[in-house]
Design a protein around this motif. Structure first.
Motif, PDB file in Angstrom:
ATOM      1  N   THR A  80      23.814  47.994 109.078  1.00  0.00           N
ATOM      2  CA  THR A  80      22.585  48.770 109.061  1.00  0.00           C
ATOM      3  C   THR A  80      22.326  49.294 110.466  1.00  0.00           C
ATOM      4  O   THR A  80      22.959  48.882 111.438  1.00  0.00           O
ATOM      5  CB  THR A  80      21.407  47.898 108.605  1.00  0.00           C
ATOM      6  N   SER A  81      21.371  50.217 110.589  1.00  0.00           N
ATOM      7  CA  SER A  81      21.066  50.758 111.912  1.00  0.00           C
ATOM      8  C   SER A  81      20.566  49.666 112.846  1.00  0.00           C
ATOM      9  O   SER A  81      20.917  49.652 114.038  1.00  0.00           O
ATOM     10  CB  SER A  81      20.019  51.875 111.794  1.00  0.00           C
ATOM     11  N   ALA A  82      19.790  48.726 112.313  1.00  0.00           N
ATOM     12  CA  ALA A  82      19.298  47.621 113.145  1.00  0.00           C
ATOM     13  C   ALA A  82      20.448  46.723 113.578  1.00  0.00           C
ATOM     14  O   ALA A  82      20.505  46.281 114.734  1.00  0.00           O
ATOM     15  CB  ALA A  82      18.250  46.818 112.380  1.00  0.00           C
ATOM     16  N   GLU A  83      21.373  46.437 112.669  1.00  0.00           N
ATOM     17  CA  GLU A  83      22.526  45.604 113.007  1.00  0.00           C
ATOM     18  C   GLU A  83      23.420  46.301 114.021  1.00  0.00           C
ATOM     19  O   GLU A  83      23.951  45.660 114.929  1.00  0.00           O
ATOM     20  CB  GLU A  83      23.315  45.273 111.737  1.00  0.00           C
ATOM     21  N   SER A  84      23.591  47.611 113.865  1.00  0.00           N
ATOM     22  CA  SER A  84      24.406  48.362 114.821  1.00  0.00           C
ATOM     23  C   SER A  84      23.791  48.326 116.211  1.00  0.00           C
ATOM     24  O   SER A  84      24.489  48.166 117.215  1.00  0.00           O
ATOM     25  CB  SER A  84      24.563  49.813 114.355  1.00  0.00           C
ATOM     26  N   ALA A  85      22.485  48.469 116.278  1.00  0.00           N
ATOM     27  CA  ALA A  85      21.806  48.425 117.569  1.00  0.00           C
ATOM     28  C   ALA A  85      21.932  47.045 118.199  1.00  0.00           C
ATOM     29  O   ALA A  85      22.155  46.917 119.405  1.00  0.00           O
ATOM     30  CB  ALA A  85      20.334  48.795 117.394  1.00  0.00           C
ATOM     31  N   ARG A  87      24.365  44.896 117.642  1.00  0.00           N
ATOM     32  CA  ARG A  87      25.758  44.707 118.055  1.00  0.00           C
ATOM     33  C   ARG A  87      26.045  45.450 119.356  1.00  0.00           C
ATOM     34  O   ARG A  87      26.747  44.940 120.234  1.00  0.00           O
ATOM     35  CB  ARG A  87      26.687  45.204 116.950  1.00  0.00           C
ATOM     36  N   GLU A  88      25.503  46.654 119.488  1.00  0.00           N
ATOM     37  CA  GLU A  88      25.709  47.423 120.715  1.00  0.00           C
ATOM     38  C   GLU A  88      25.069  46.717 121.909  1.00  0.00           C
ATOM     39  O   GLU A  88      25.648  46.669 123.000  1.00  0.00           O
ATOM     40  CB  GLU A  88      25.136  48.827 120.554  1.00  0.00           C
TER      41      GLU A  88
END
Length: 291
Positions: A80-85, A87-88
């Motif tokens: 998800t966008s939250a998970e991607s953020a 992880r980054e």
């Protein structure tokens, strides 16, 4: 373009998975040729320099900061966008932590014992230049605590409970596991500590919930030190998507390093295809249990 200085063959650099920079490991000195020969001709062993921190951080995040999966689970679901953020941010923090711990060694990589920095060994695929494994060595107090991401350099810990070689961040990229890479990289670390650092023991933490990792270290002669469990628990952190680790401090008494001429290389076929049972990421990142 900066090319990989090869240990066994000319490497074809390829962009790392994020930053587009070629892997540019620095070759170990010739006196350590036997360490490199364990992986030839498929892989090359070297030291991480400043150009390769991003690739190393990405590998560590993929190994230790993503939800647990079995080897047969297939591709993970899209983040998800939250998970991607998240992880980054973890990748950025991991890269900064590596820069902090490796310090001046990033500009002049060397396997020598140092009181101001860790060293990071890495393995690349000779044909593609892809970074496929890492292992970090440093001097840490014999106190059973897991080092923090921005750990105090050992130079400032000389007053503590005695310093000793410590292994963390032993990780193998998904897709290259079950090929005995981790076991041979562990052996390379032990031999470097014994021959280059002139030290007779190596410490690490193991997550006892990771039965495969615990079995590997047990089979390699690492002795558990349950008397340090409280210190290990107090310095552990919880990670999203993973059960809280049950860390235990371990030590191995290292035999004297054999002369280089006596250290033979394994058959290359052993590294090219997975055997019946082997694991990939067996030791922890600096803030994590041995996974």
């Amino acid at each position: 373009t900066k090319m990989l200085r090869p240990l066994v063959a000319a490497a074809i650099p390829s962009p790392c998975c994020r930053c587009g920079a070629p892997v540019a490991l620095v070759a170990l000195p010739a006196r350590h040729a036997s360490l490199s020969s364990q992986f030839a001709p498929i892989f090359a062993l070297g030291l991480v320099g400043e150009d390769d921190v991003s690739a190393a951080a990405e590998l560590l995040v993929d190994s230790f900061f993503t939800p647990l999966q079995t080897e047969d689970a297939g591709p993970a679901a899209p983040l998800t966008s939250a998970e991607s953020a998240m992880r980054e941010e973890r990748r950025r923090l991991t890269a900064r932590g590596l820069e902090w711990r490796l310090g001046s060694r990033l500009q002049a990589p060397t396997p020598a014992l140092a009181l101001d920095s860790s060293l990071l060994l890495a393995l690349t695929h000779v044909q593609t230049g892809e970074m496929v494994a890492t292992a970090e060595l440093s001097l840490r107090p014999r106190d059973g605590r897991l080092p923090a991401e921005f750990a105090v350099p050992p130079l400032f810990l000389l007053h503590s409970a005695g310093l000793a070689p410590y292994l963390c961040n032993l990780a193998v990229r998904r897709g290259f596991r079950r090929r005995r890479i981790a076991r041979r990289l562990l052996s390379s670390c032990e031999r470097l500590v014994s021959s280059e650092w002139q030290q007779s023991e190596l410490y690490l933490h193991v997550d006892l919930l990771n039965q495969a990792a615990a079995a590997l270290y047990r089979s390699e002669g690492y002795e558990p030190l349950p008397g340090f469990d409280r210190a290990a628990a107090a310095s552990s952190i919880a990670l999203p998507g993973r059960p809280r680790a049950l860390n235990r401090y371990h030590v191995k008494r290292l035999p004297p390093a054999p002369p280089a001429a006596e250290a033979g290389a394994p058959p290359a076929a052993e590294l090219g295809a997975p055997p019946a049972a082997e694991l990939g990421a067996e030791a922890k990142p600096a803030t994590l249990p041995a996974a």
